[in-house]
Design a protein around this motif. Structure first.
Motif, mmCIF file in Angstrom:
data_model
loop_
_atom_site.group_PDB
_atom_site.id
_atom_site.type_symbol
_atom_site.label_atom_id
_atom_site.label_comp_id
_atom_site.label_asym_id
_atom_site.label_seq_id
_atom_site.Cartn_x
_atom_site.Cartn_y
_atom_site.Cartn_z
ATOM 1 N N ALA A 64 19.305 4.771 7.350
ATOM 2 C CA ALA A 64 18.353 4.136 6.434
ATOM 3 C C ALA A 64 18.308 4.900 5.113
ATOM 4 C CB ALA A 64 16.968 4.069 7.063
ATOM 5 N N VAL A 65 18.329 6.206 5.186
ATOM 6 C CA VAL A 65 18.327 7.033 3.977
ATOM 7 C C VAL A 65 19.623 6.817 3.208
ATOM 8 C CG1 VAL A 65 18.385 9.416 3.149
ATOM 9 C CG2 VAL A 65 16.733 8.756 4.898
ATOM 10 N N GLU A 66 20.750 6.783 3.924
ATOM 11 C CA GLU A 66 22.040 6.549 3.276
ATOM 12 C C GLU A 66 22.075 5.173 2.628
ATOM 13 O OE1 GLU A 66 24.800 7.125 6.447
ATOM 14 O OE2 GLU A 66 24.606 9.308 6.390
ATOM 15 N N GLU A 67 21.551 4.174 3.309
ATOM 16 C CA GLU A 67 21.517 2.813 2.772
ATOM 17 C C GLU A 67 20.646 2.764 1.516
ATOM 18 O OE1 GLU A 67 22.214 -1.421 2.660
ATOM 19 O OE2 GLU A 67 23.257 0.318 3.437
ATOM 20 N N LEU A 68 19.499 3.441 1.549
ATOM 21 C CA LEU A 68 18.620 3.480 0.389
ATOM 22 C C LEU A 68 19.323 4.146 -0.791
ATOM 23 C CD1 LEU A 68 15.885 2.957 -0.905
ATOM 24 C CD2 LEU A 68 15.094 5.117 0.065
ATOM 25 N N ALA A 69 20.002 5.236 -0.549
ATOM 26 C CA ALA A 69 20.739 5.928 -1.615
ATOM 27 C C ALA A 69 21.830 5.021 -2.170
ATOM 28 C CB ALA A 69 21.332 7.225 -1.085
ATOM 29 N N ARG A 70 22.551 4.331 -1.282
ATOM 30 C CA ARG A 70 23.610 3.421 -1.725
ATOM 31 C C ARG A 70 23.038 2.291 -2.573
ATOM 32 N NH1 ARG A 70 25.549 -1.267 -0.884
ATOM 33 N NH2 ARG A 70 24.167 -1.831 0.809
ATOM 34 N N LEU A 71 21.900 1.740 -2.153
ATOM 35 C CA LEU A 71 21.284 0.651 -2.904
ATOM 36 C C LEU A 71 20.775 1.120 -4.261
ATOM 37 C CD1 LEU A 71 19.391 -1.170 -0.016
ATOM 38 C CD2 LEU A 71 21.394 -1.983 -1.276
ATOM 39 N N ARG A 72 20.263 2.346 -4.319
ATOM 40 C CA ARG A 72 19.805 2.876 -5.608
ATOM 41 C C ARG A 72 20.962 3.044 -6.578
ATOM 42 N NH1 ARG A 72 15.267 7.189 -3.497
ATOM 43 N NH2 ARG A 72 13.607 5.650 -3.315
ATOM 44 N N VAL A 73 22.095 3.534 -6.077
ATOM 45 C CA VAL A 73 23.281 3.681 -6.925
ATOM 46 C C VAL A 73 23.745 2.311 -7.394
ATOM 47 C CG1 VAL A 73 25.722 4.339 -6.906
ATOM 48 C CG2 VAL A 73 24.004 5.874 -5.937
ATOM 49 N N GLU A 74 23.782 1.354 -6.493
ATOM 50 C CA GLU A 74 24.201 -0.001 -6.841
ATOM 51 C C GLU A 74 23.248 -0.618 -7.864
ATOM 52 O OE1 GLU A 74 26.478 -3.614 -6.591
ATOM 53 O OE2 GLU A 74 26.869 -1.511 -6.174
ATOM 54 N N ASN A 75 21.958 -0.416 -7.671
ATOM 55 C CA ASN A 75 20.963 -0.937 -8.611
ATOM 56 C C ASN A 75 21.164 -0.327 -9.993
ATOM 57 O OD1 ASN A 75 18.687 -2.490 -9.319
ATOM 58 N ND2 ASN A 75 17.384 -0.681 -9.135
ATOM 59 N N SER A 76 21.384 0.962 -10.046
ATOM 60 C CA SER A 76 21.622 1.643 -11.313
ATOM 61 C C SER A 76 22.861 1.084 -12.001
ATOM 62 C CB SER A 76 21.781 3.141 -11.058
ATOM 63 O OG SER A 76 22.135 3.809 -12.230
ATOM 64 N N ARG A 77 23.922 0.879 -11.231
ATOM 65 C CA ARG A 77 25.163 0.331 -11.789
ATOM 66 C C ARG A 77 24.937 -1.077 -12.340
ATOM 67 N NH1 ARG A 77 28.940 -3.066 -10.753
ATOM 68 N NH2 ARG A 77 28.163 -3.691 -8.723
ATOM 69 N N LEU A 78 24.199 -1.896 -11.607
ATOM 70 C CA LEU A 78 23.942 -3.263 -12.050
ATOM 71 C C LEU A 78 23.060 -3.304 -13.292
ATOM 72 C CD1 LEU A 78 23.457 -5.004 -8.601
ATOM 73 C CD2 LEU A 78 25.383 -5.259 -10.167
ATOM 74 N N LEU A 79 22.057 -2.423 -13.372
ATOM 75 C CA LEU A 79 21.206 -2.370 -14.560
ATOM 76 C C LEU A 79 22.015 -1.961 -15.787
ATOM 77 C CD1 LEU A 79 17.959 -0.770 -13.097
ATOM 78 C CD2 LEU A 79 18.248 -3.111 -13.939
ATOM 79 N N LYS A 80 22.909 -1.006 -15.613
ATOM 80 C CA LYS A 80 23.767 -0.576 -16.713
ATOM 81 C C LYS A 80 24.665 -1.718 -17.164
ATOM 82 C CE LYS A 80 27.197 2.869 -18.010
ATOM 83 N NZ LYS A 80 28.055 3.951 -17.571
ATOM 84 N N ALA A 81 25.253 -2.437 -16.207
ATOM 85 C CA ALA A 81 26.116 -3.561 -16.537
ATOM 86 C C ALA A 81 25.330 -4.657 -17.249
ATOM 87 C CB ALA A 81 26.766 -4.114 -15.271
ATOM 88 N N GLU A 82 24.087 -4.876 -16.842
ATOM 89 C CA GLU A 82 23.256 -5.892 -17.491
ATOM 90 C C GLU A 82 22.967 -5.501 -18.937
ATOM 91 O OE1 GLU A 82 19.025 -8.252 -16.919
ATOM 92 O OE2 GLU A 82 19.359 -6.375 -15.857
ATOM 93 N N LYS A 83 22.648 -4.227 -19.174
ATOM 94 C CA LYS A 83 22.385 -3.763 -20.543
ATOM 95 C C LYS A 83 23.626 -3.920 -21.411
ATOM 96 C CE LYS A 83 18.750 -0.433 -19.531
ATOM 97 N NZ LYS A 83 18.364 0.984 -19.523
#
Length: 104
Positions: A64-83
């Motif tokens: 669960a912790v690993e999944e949360l970390a993976r999702l946070r990285v993915e979210n950060s990447r997507l926000l950067k791509a959106e900007k």
């Protein structure tokens, strides 16, 4: 990620199978000593070979912790791509407006 293992994948799988075949009668250290490897290596290989459909209770928390970390990285990447996409659209919009004025 660590360095590449000097042991072939087949050896690692066989070592894990050998430990599982002992069905709790032998420790990681005992099986590892017979194979000439460290107990921690065998333990790591065994964990990778475990069936993900039957996670242990402590593994559920870790996954669960690993999944949360993976999702946070993915979210950060997507926000950067959106900007970046917004910036590109703004540049194109300004370029089109400038180009339109040139044509007149």
């Amino acid at each position: 990620m660590g360095r590449k293992s000097p042991y072939p994948e087949e050896f690692r799988k066989d070592a894990g199978a050998l430990y599982r075949a002992a069905a709790g009668r032998r420790t990681y250290a005992a099986v590892a000593a017979d194979l000439g490897i460290t107990a921690e290596s065998l333990r790591t290989w065994g964990r990778k070979e475990e069936d993900p459909a039957t996670p242990k209770s402590r593994d559920v928390g870790a996954s669960a912790v690993e999944e949360l970390a993976r999702l946070r990285v993915e979210n950060s990447r997507l926000l950067k791509a959106e900007k970046e996409g917004q910036l590109e659209r703004e540049i194109l919009r300004q370029s089109a407006a400038y180009g339109g004025r040139e044509m007149k």
